[in-house]
Design a protein around this motif. Structure first.
Motif, PDB file in Angstrom:
ATOM      1  N   ASN A 229       0.878 -25.752 129.470  1.00 25.32           N
ATOM      2  CA  ASN A 229       0.735 -24.500 128.614  1.00 25.32           C
ATOM      3  C   ASN A 229      -0.578 -24.804 127.618  1.00 25.32           C
ATOM      4  N   GLY A 230      -1.196 -24.794 128.051  1.00 25.43           N
ATOM      5  CA  GLY A 230      -2.732 -24.730 126.499  1.00 25.43           C
ATOM      6  C   GLY A 230      -1.841 -23.754 125.456  1.00 25.43           C
ATOM      7  N   LEU A 231      -1.130 -22.773 125.602  1.00 27.87           N
ATOM      8  CA  LEU A 231      -0.776 -21.788 124.359  1.00 27.87           C
ATOM      9  C   LEU A 231       0.208 -22.742 123.929  1.00 27.87           C
ATOM     10  N   GLU A 232       0.821 -23.680 124.492  1.00 24.90           N
ATOM     11  CA  GLU A 232       1.843 -24.606 123.464  1.00 24.90           C
ATOM     12  C   GLU A 232       0.619 -25.394 123.192  1.00 24.90           C
ATOM     13  N   VAL A 233      -0.137 -25.808 123.440  1.00 21.05           N
ATOM     14  CA  VAL A 233      -1.137 -26.838 122.565  1.00 21.05           C
ATOM     15  C   VAL A 233      -2.118 -26.095 121.947  1.00 21.05           C
ATOM     16  N   LEU A 234      -1.828 -25.224 122.469  1.00 19.36           N
ATOM     17  CA  LEU A 234      -2.715 -24.478 120.908  1.00 19.36           C
ATOM     18  C   LEU A 234      -1.641 -24.115 119.311  1.00 19.36           C
ATOM     19  N   LYS A 235      -0.391 -24.115 119.438  1.00 20.63           N
ATOM     20  CA  LYS A 235       0.529 -23.686 119.084  1.00 20.63           C
ATOM     21  C   LYS A 235       0.708 -25.349 117.930  1.00 20.63           C
ATOM     22  N   GLU A 236       0.536 -26.261 118.634  1.00 18.76           N
ATOM     23  CA  GLU A 236       0.673 -27.728 117.701  1.00 18.76           C
ATOM     24  C   GLU A 236      -0.388 -27.865 116.781  1.00 18.76           C
ATOM     25  N   LEU A 237      -2.065 -27.377 117.761  1.00 16.82           N
ATOM     26  CA  LEU A 237      -2.925 -28.105 117.230  1.00 16.82           C
ATOM     27  C   LEU A 237      -2.975 -26.999 115.491  1.00 16.82           C
ATOM     28  N   ARG A 238      -2.001 -25.926 115.932  1.00 13.60           N
ATOM     29  CA  ARG A 238      -1.946 -24.938 114.675  1.00 13.60           C
ATOM     30  C   ARG A 238      -1.210 -25.281 113.834  1.00 13.60           C
ATOM     31  N   GLN A 239      -0.636 -26.389 114.127  1.00 11.21           N
ATOM     32  CA  GLN A 239       0.518 -26.385 113.258  1.00 11.21           C
ATOM     33  C   GLN A 239       0.337 -28.118 112.425  1.00 11.21           C
ATOM     34  N   LEU A 240      -0.737 -28.707 113.244  1.00 13.19           N
ATOM     35  CA  LEU A 240      -0.592 -30.043 112.825  1.00 13.19           C
ATOM     36  C   LEU A 240      -2.640 -29.870 111.929  1.00 13.19           C
ATOM     37  N   ARG A 241      -3.154 -28.920 112.405  1.00 10.10           N
ATOM     38  CA  ARG A 241      -4.145 -28.445 112.059  1.00 10.10           C
ATOM     39  C   ARG A 241      -4.305 -26.673 110.976  1.00 10.10           C
ATOM     40  N   PRO A 242      -3.670 -26.318 110.953  1.00 11.21           N
ATOM     41  CA  PRO A 242      -3.651 -24.988 110.014  1.00 11.21           C
ATOM     42  C   PRO A 242      -5.098 -24.618 109.812  1.00 11.21           C
ATOM     43  N   HIS A 243      -6.316 -25.482 109.621  1.00  9.94           N
ATOM     44  CA  HIS A 243      -7.328 -24.640 109.131  1.00  9.94           C
ATOM     45  C   HIS A 243      -8.414 -25.041 109.818  1.00  9.94           C
ATOM     46  N   LEU A 244      -7.442 -25.363 110.982  1.00  7.70           N
ATOM     47  CA  LEU A 244      -9.399 -26.386 112.254  1.00  7.70           C
ATOM     48  C   LEU A 244      -9.095 -24.781 113.520  1.00  7.70           C
ATOM     49  N   PRO A 245     -10.299 -24.102 113.259  1.00  6.09           N
ATOM     50  CA  PRO A 245     -10.266 -23.360 114.342  1.00  6.09           C
ATOM     51  C   PRO A 245     -10.683 -23.671 116.108  1.00  6.09           C
ATOM     52  N   VAL A 246     -10.096 -23.185 116.391  1.00  7.63           N
ATOM     53  CA  VAL A 246      -9.625 -23.419 117.763  1.00  7.63           C
ATOM     54  C   VAL A 246      -9.988 -22.338 118.963  1.00  7.63           C
ATOM     55  N   LEU A 247     -11.216 -22.932 119.963  1.00 10.21           N
ATOM     56  CA  LEU A 247     -11.581 -21.975 120.891  1.00 10.21           C
ATOM     57  C   LEU A 247     -11.355 -22.102 121.841  1.00 10.21           C
ATOM     58  N   ILE A 248     -10.914 -20.976 122.765  1.00  9.06           N
ATOM     59  CA  ILE A 248      -9.900 -21.350 123.489  1.00  9.06           C
ATOM     60  C   ILE A 248     -11.733 -20.663 125.186  1.00  9.06           C
ATOM     61  N   LEU A 249     -11.984 -21.983 125.759  1.00 10.82           N
ATOM     62  CA  LEU A 249     -12.595 -21.592 126.922  1.00 10.82           C
ATOM     63  C   LEU A 249     -11.922 -22.245 128.438  1.00 10.82           C
ATOM     64  N   SER A 250     -12.023 -20.951 129.142  1.00  8.48           N
ATOM     65  CA  SER A 250     -10.511 -20.568 129.521  1.00  8.48           C
ATOM     66  C   SER A 250     -11.541 -19.743 131.312  1.00  8.48           C
ATOM     67  N   MET A 251     -10.752 -20.078 132.610  1.00 15.48           N
ATOM     68  CA  MET A 251     -11.187 -19.928 133.766  1.00 15.48           C
ATOM     69  C   MET A 251     -10.257 -18.694 133.666  1.00 15.48           C
ATOM     70  N   HIS A 252      -9.859 -18.561 133.306  1.00 16.99           N
ATOM     71  CA  HIS A 252      -8.645 -17.135 133.182  1.00 16.99           C
ATOM     72  C   HIS A 252      -9.489 -15.961 132.354  1.00 16.99           C
ATOM     73  N   SER A 253      -9.336 -14.742 132.913  1.00 10.82           N
ATOM     74  CA  SER A 253      -9.570 -14.194 132.618  1.00 10.82           C
ATOM     75  C   SER A 253      -8.984 -12.833 130.835  1.00 10.82           C
ATOM     76  N   GLU A 254     -10.420 -12.309 130.587  1.00 12.22           N
ATOM     77  CA  GLU A 254      -9.431 -12.203 129.209  1.00 12.22           C
ATOM     78  C   GLU A 254      -8.509 -11.292 129.799  1.00 12.22           C
ATOM     79  N   GLU A 255      -8.795 -10.257 129.780  1.00 14.23           N
ATOM     80  CA  GLU A 255      -7.303  -9.261 129.843  1.00 14.23           C
ATOM     81  C   GLU A 255      -5.747 -10.051 130.568  1.00 14.23           C
TER      82      GLU A 255
END
Length: 210
Positions: A61-87
Motif C-alpha cells: 500500500n503506497g500510503l504505508e510506504v508514504l508513512k515510512e518515508l515520512r518517518q525516515l525523512r520527515p523533511h523530505l517532500p513526497v508528491l503522490i503521482l497516482s492513477m487513482h482519482s483525487e477524490e
C-alpha cells in the motif's frame, strides 16, 4: 540541480517522468525504485529534494510506504503521482504526510509545477480538488462512512467490492484469512452494513472501485 527519486513499479512511467524533466531548464539527477524496500533504502542512503511516489507498488500500500518515508525523512517532500482519482485517495495521502497529489493523466506542465512547488516547501493541490475541499467546508457536511475507515480497512473494502474473496485478499496483502475476516467485520460495523453485497453497492455508488 534537483534530485528526484521516482518510485513506481512501471519502468515506462519512470522513463516518462524523467523525459519530462530532462526537457526543463537546469540539471536533474534521478533515482529510481520499483519496490518499497528499494525506495526506503534509497531515501535512507542518499539525499533527495523530492520523492514522486505511486500508490501501488506490487502488493504494498503506497500510503504505508508514504508513512515510512515520512518517518525516515520527515523533511523530505513526497508528491503522490497516482492513477487513482483525487477524490479517492488525496485526503488520505495528505493525512499521511504527502506534500502534494496529482493524477497520472494530468498535463506535463502540471506535474512540473507540482514538483517545483513541493521542492520549494509548498503543498500542491489541484484547482479541482481545492474547489471541492472548499465546497465541503462551506457545506459543513458530515464525513461519509468510508472516510471513517483506516487506510488498511479502506484497502480491504475496495478489494471486497472488486469481487476478491477473503483468501485472495489475504494473498494480495500478505495477511492471514482470519485477519482479513476481522477487517471485514470492522468495516461492516463502522459503515452500518450487513453483507458484502451491500458493501459492494455502496462502493460502486461512491465510485470507490476502479
Amino acid at each position: 540541480m534537483s534530485r528526484i527519486l521516482i518510485v513506481d513499479d512501471h519502468e515506462v512511467l519512470r522513463d516518462g517522468v524523467k523525459r519530462i524533466f530532462d526537457k526543463q531548464p537546469g540539471a536533474t539527477v534521478f533515482g529510481e525504485a520499483s519496490t518499497a524496500p528499494e525506495a526506503l533504502r534509497l531515501a535512507r542512503d542518499e539525499a533527495w529534494d523530492v520523492v514522486v511516489l505511486d500508490l501501488s507498488l506490487g502488493g504494498r500500500n503506497g500510503l504505508e510506504v508514504l508513512k515510512e518515508l515520512r518517518q525516515l525523512r520527515p523533511h523530505l517532500p513526497v508528491l503522490i503521482l497516482s492513477m487513482h482519482s483525487e477524490e479517492l485517495f488525496a485526503r488520505r495521502a495528505f493525512k499521511a504526510g504527502a506534500a502534494g497529489y496529482i493524477t497520472k493523466d494530468s498535463p506535463r506542465t502540471e506535474l512540473v509545477a507540482a514538483v517545483n512547488k513541493v521542492i520549494q516547501g509548498g503543498t500542491y493541490v489541484s484547482p479541482a480538488l481545492a474547489e471541492k475541499l472548499v465546497g465541503d467546508l462551506r457545506r459543513d457536511t458530515d464525513r461519509p462512512p468510508h472516510e471513517l475507515l483506516s487506510d488498511r480497512e479502506f484497502e480491504v473494502l475496495r478489494l471486497i467490492a472488486s469481487g476478491k474473496t477473503v483468501s485472495e485478499i489475504a494473498d494480495i496483502l500478505a495477511l492471514s484469512s482470519g485477519t482479513i475476516s476481522t477487517y471485514r467485520t470492522r468495516i461492516l460495523e463502522k459503515m452500518g452494513l450487513k453483507t458484502n453485497a451491500e458493501l459492494t453497492l455502496y462502493a460502486i455508488h461512491n465510485k470507490l472501485v476502479d
